[in-house]
Write an enzyme that holds these catalytic residues in place. Structure first.
Site, mmCIF file in Angstrom:
data_model
loop_
_atom_site.group_PDB
_atom_site.id
_atom_site.type_symbol
_atom_site.label_atom_id
_atom_site.label_comp_id
_atom_site.label_asym_id
_atom_site.label_seq_id
_atom_site.Cartn_x
_atom_site.Cartn_y
_atom_site.Cartn_z
ATOM 1 N N ASP A 79 -78.432 -24.817 16.486
ATOM 2 C CA ASP A 79 -77.729 -26.112 16.479
ATOM 3 C C ASP A 79 -78.399 -27.087 17.442
ATOM 4 O O ASP A 79 -79.119 -26.685 18.354
ATOM 5 C CB ASP A 79 -76.249 -25.934 16.856
ATOM 6 C CG ASP A 79 -76.032 -25.210 18.186
ATOM 7 O OD1 ASP A 79 -77.027 -24.947 18.897
ATOM 8 O OD2 ASP A 79 -74.883 -24.905 18.516
ATOM 9 N N ASN A 148 -63.462 -23.930 22.884
ATOM 10 C CA ASN A 148 -62.470 -24.195 21.828
ATOM 11 C C ASN A 148 -62.650 -23.249 20.636
ATOM 12 O O ASN A 148 -62.116 -23.498 19.561
ATOM 13 C CB ASN A 148 -62.561 -25.656 21.363
ATOM 14 C CG ASN A 148 -63.924 -25.984 20.756
ATOM 15 O OD1 ASN A 148 -64.812 -25.135 20.719
ATOM 16 N ND2 ASN A 148 -64.093 -27.201 20.280
ATOM 17 N N HIS A 150 -65.558 -22.594 19.145
ATOM 18 C CA HIS A 150 -66.646 -22.934 18.215
ATOM 19 C C HIS A 150 -67.781 -21.908 18.272
ATOM 20 O O HIS A 150 -67.985 -21.215 19.265
ATOM 21 C CB HIS A 150 -67.157 -24.363 18.409
ATOM 22 C CG HIS A 150 -67.919 -24.657 19.658
ATOM 23 N ND1 HIS A 150 -67.735 -25.807 20.386
ATOM 24 C CD2 HIS A 150 -68.885 -23.976 20.316
ATOM 25 C CE1 HIS A 150 -68.558 -25.813 21.413
ATOM 26 N NE2 HIS A 150 -69.264 -24.714 21.398
ATOM 27 N N GLU A 155 -67.115 -26.500 14.806
ATOM 28 C CA GLU A 155 -65.945 -26.873 15.591
ATOM 29 C C GLU A 155 -64.654 -26.458 14.871
ATOM 30 O O GLU A 155 -64.688 -26.104 13.683
ATOM 31 C CB GLU A 155 -65.956 -28.396 15.778
ATOM 32 C CG GLU A 155 -67.078 -28.903 16.668
ATOM 33 C CD GLU A 155 -66.738 -28.828 18.153
ATOM 34 O OE1 GLU A 155 -66.375 -27.741 18.630
ATOM 35 O OE2 GLU A 155 -66.859 -29.873 18.827
HETATM 36 C C1 GLP Z 1 -72.351 -24.723 23.011
HETATM 37 C C2 GLP Z 1 -73.378 -24.384 21.913
HETATM 38 C C3 GLP Z 1 -73.108 -23.030 21.335
HETATM 39 C C4 GLP Z 1 -72.804 -22.089 22.483
HETATM 40 C C5 GLP Z 1 -71.423 -22.408 22.997
HETATM 41 C C6 GLP Z 1 -71.047 -21.676 24.263
HETATM 42 O O1 GLP Z 1 -71.792 -25.969 22.808
HETATM 43 N N1 GLP Z 1 -73.437 -25.347 20.857
HETATM 44 O O2 GLP Z 1 -74.218 -22.595 20.563
HETATM 45 O O3 GLP Z 1 -72.842 -20.754 22.060
HETATM 46 O O4 GLP Z 1 -71.262 -23.807 23.130
HETATM 47 O O5 GLP Z 1 -71.755 -22.181 25.343
HETATM 48 P P1 GLP Z 1 -71.819 -21.504 26.767
HETATM 49 O O6 GLP Z 1 -72.556 -20.229 26.618
HETATM 50 O O7 GLP Z 1 -72.559 -22.479 27.643
HETATM 51 O O8 GLP Z 1 -70.404 -21.289 27.218
#
Ligand code: GLP
Length: 257
Positions: A79, A148, A150, A155
């Protein structure tokens, strides 16, 4: 020491709870290495964010020590923000290149960048899914879990049939993203993400989650009925193709712990 505990039954996801973040990083790197060991030309997607940092350090260590080779793998970026290029300060692709793709010596022609700057993003997103399919689909999708629920940038509101597409980002997600760049970057309101439908077709999915602040969303993801309100909950339908790796903090609200 790895205080891992595995609790997997047939047709249910395999849930591994390890003691600390470092153990999680090791366990996740092992899962990636195991797939590459079986299939050196595996088709993979790996996430960005805070959670996989330790996993990437371990993977890069193994690659540079000659214990692991990504030279034949096909890598698809999960992404990024719509319109972001690796030259932009706020670009997940830029982050991934610095943390893994460059130090991990991945051949440039095996790296597939999510087409965030295409003239026709919807068409390009469909083409990205086709490229994944033409290479035989994902052997491995490693994903993290947003606060949240995702997955990638799927989302709340996302469905298990969703393909790769442009999405609107929630304010909370944009704030989470801004924190990656010390709050200084201007985060776009839209992103492109590999869809849950594409991820769910992967032969193996590894979900990595760390920290007390994710404990409640982990519980909802794994224990409540699947719902679009918590996109990660759709992954449970992958059954034993899903391996969830949690540290004790992230697992602390699971009823079975
Ligand atoms: C981000 C990314 C995701 C990631 C998630 C968790 O926004 N788009 O690919 O896995 O949120 O992030 P983190 O590991 O920093 O908590």
């Amino acid at each position: 020491m790895n205080m891992a505990e595995d609790a997997g039954v047939a047709h249910s996801p395999i849930v591994s709870v390890v003691e600390h973040y470092d153990d999680l990083s090791q366990r996740a790197a092992e899962a990636v290495a195991a797939v590459l060991g079986r299939k050196p030309d595996a088709v993979v997607t790996l996430p960005t964010g805070d959670t996989p940092v330790g996993m990437y350090q371990e993977l890069v260590r193994r690659i540079q020590a000659g214990e692991l080779d990504f030279g034949r793998a096909q890598f698809f970026c999960l992404d990024d923000y719509l319109g972001a290029t690796p030259e932009d300060e706020a670009s997940l692709t830029r982050w991934l290149r610095a943390e893994f793709l460059i130090p991990g010596n991945l051949p440039e022609n095996h790296i597939h960048y999510i087409p965030t700057v295409a003239d026709n993003p919807a068409l390009a997103a469909a083409g990205y899914d086709r490229q994944i399919e033409d290479l035989g689909g994902f052997d491995l999708a490693v994903v993290g879990l947003g606060p949240n629920g995702h997955i990638g940038f799927n989302e709340p509101g996302s469905l298990p049939t969703d393909s790769t597409r442009v999405v609107e980002l929630e304010a909370a997600t944009r704030n989470q993203s801004a924190a990656y760049w010390d709050g200084k970057a201007d985060i776009p309101t839209q992103a492109m993400t590999i869809g849950l439908g594409t991820i769910l077709k992967a032969r193996q999915i590894v979900l990595i989650v760390s920290g007390k602040n994710k404990a409640e969303i982990v519980r909802a993801t794994l224990e409540d009925p699947a719902t679009a309100d918590v996109p990660g909950s759709w992954l449970v339908q992958a059954g034993e193709r899903l391996h969830v790796i949690l540290d004790q903090d992230a697992a602390s609200l699971l009823s079975t712990r």
